[in-house]
Design a protein around this motif. Structure first.
Motif, PDB file in Angstrom:
ATOM      1  N   SER A 109       0.808  -1.221   0.000  1.00  0.00           N
ATOM      2  CA  SER A 109       0.000   0.000   0.000  1.00  0.00           C
ATOM      3  C   SER A 109       0.839   1.268   0.000  1.00  0.00           C
ATOM      4  O   SER A 109       0.397   2.318   0.477  1.00  0.00           O
TER       5      SER A 109
ATOM      6  N   ASN B 236      -1.684   3.973   0.271  1.00  0.00           N
ATOM      7  CA  ASN B 236      -2.269   4.637   1.434  1.00  0.00           C
ATOM      8  C   ASN B 236      -1.124   5.045   2.356  1.00  0.00           C
ATOM      9  O   ASN B 236      -0.851   4.389   3.362  1.00  0.00           O
TER      10      ASN B 236
ATOM     11  N   GLN C 269      -0.386   4.589   6.456  1.00  0.00           N
ATOM     12  CA  GLN C 269      -1.024   3.427   7.068  1.00  0.00           C
ATOM     13  C   GLN C 269      -0.005   2.603   7.852  1.00  0.00           C
ATOM     14  O   GLN C 269      -0.303   2.060   8.919  1.00  0.00           O
TER      15      GLN C 269
ATOM     16  N   SER D 179       0.897  10.968  -3.456  1.00  0.00           N
ATOM     17  CA  SER D 179       0.161   9.701  -3.496  1.00  0.00           C
ATOM     18  C   SER D 179      -0.452   9.476  -4.874  1.00  0.00           C
ATOM     19  O   SER D 179      -1.157  10.339  -5.399  1.00  0.00           O
TER      20      SER D 179
END
Length: 341
Positions: free
Chosen positions: A249, A284, A287, A301
């Motif tokens: 991620s 993400n 995270q 991102s």
């Protein structure tokens, strides 16, 4: 009501080849004789005009000047046709479909990319079905208006948003997938359009943007990447952007040298976008601890954008020569359905 007019543009690739059965060699066939080669096209309820690059190319030779050429042909013929089908080699088709999705602003007509794994004259070819259905999709209309109003890619019974695709197989007919977005349409006994997935026009007038900056690079993370290698990449003269393919991620090493090299690159004006190297899912940052530092130093991102869309979007935005502070918010904004916000 007059029949829809479809412009079929051949840029190169396997779909436009026929085999010499004595020598086994492939050659480009004359697209002006398309109806002779595929008489089934006469059954379609549309008029088809054909156009070909003067010198068709293998898709491995695709580069931004060819995207500009394709976009220019669409622009020159936009008012005369109801839809466009671009025949393209499969290897870089997702890159081209992504690039044109950014270039063709205010699009209100379909632009459908397709190709094939086998030549059009091969006994087991997938070229005929891909071509026939791509043209049928491009000619779909309701109340005199096109049903599809975006850049798409059709392959092996599925229509995808072009900037959501990636090639996954050099062997199978279902060579493409859309890992984070459902198919726009599926072809079976019936052609079913998933209307809720379609991109709707923004209301802006149609225009074409052709400026690209190709001083960019894709860096794929792997265990063992060294400071010397990463430093050499970020030191490339004129480098403007890096698409960083990270783990899971959006995770990457936390070593001081790694973060330090990226931070120095960002400080000297290089934009770094974080995308996952997984076949599906999204970045993400924050995270896990292994991505928090990337977020803190200003890495952008990429959310669930594909690598193909990320690199072409980067080239497109850099080509607009905008103020550096505008790049990050624009990249993290979905311009034409390329990412989920």
């Amino acid at each position: 009501m007059p029949k829809p007019r479809i412009l079929l543009l051949y840029t190169g690739g396997t779909i436009g080849m026929v085999k010499n059965f004595e020598t086994g060699a492939l050659r480009v066939f004359n697209f002006k004789k398309l109806l002779q080669r595929i008489p089934e096209l006469r059954q379609l309820d549309c008029d088809i005009d054909t156009l070909s690059f003067e010198s068709p190319i293998d898709s491995s030779d695709m580069e931004p000047t060819k995207w500009v050429k394709m976009a220019g042909i669409i622009q020159d013929n936009y008012n005369d046709f109801d839809g466009f089908v671009i025949l393209h080699g499969s290897d870089t088709m997702s890159y081209s479909a992504s690039a044109l999705s950014f270039m063709l602003q205010g699009l209100t007509k379909p632009v459908v990319f397709t190709g094939s794994q086998l030549p059009i004259g091969d006994l087991r070819t997938d070229a005929k079905e891909n071509l026939i259905t791509a043209i049928q999709i491009a000619s779909l209309n309701e109340g005199g208006q096109p049903v599809i109003k975006e850049v798409c890619l059709y392959f092996e019974y599925k229509l995808y948003r072009g900037n959501r695709t990636t090639k996954i197989s050099a062997e199978h007919f279902n060579a493409f997938t859309s890992p984070n977005y459902n198919a726009l349409a599926e072809s079976g006994v019936h052609l079913r359009v998933n209307n809720e997935q379609l991109l709707q026009p923004t209301g802006v007038d149609f225009s074409v943007t052709t400026a690209f900056n190709s001083n960019v690079v894709i860096v794929k993370m792997f265990p063992g990447i060294t400071a010397a290698v990463l430093s050499a990449i970020t030191a490339i003269e004129g480098l403007k952007g890096i698409v960083l393919e990270t783990y899971g991620s959006g995770n990457a090493p936390t070593e001081d040298w790694f973060i330090g090299i990226l931070q120095k690159a960002i400080e000297k004006g290089i934009h770094i976008v974080n995308v996952t190297q997984c076949s599906g899912g999204r970045v993400n940052m924050g995270q896990y601890e292994t991505s928090t530092l990337l977020k803190e130093i200003g890495v952008i991102s990429g959310a669930d954008i594909t690598t193909e869309a990320a690199i072409t979007k980067m080239m497109y935005l850099l080509g607009q020569e905008m103020l550096p502070e505008r790049f990050k918010p624009l990249f993290e904004t979905s311009l034409c359905g390329e990412l989920t916000q």
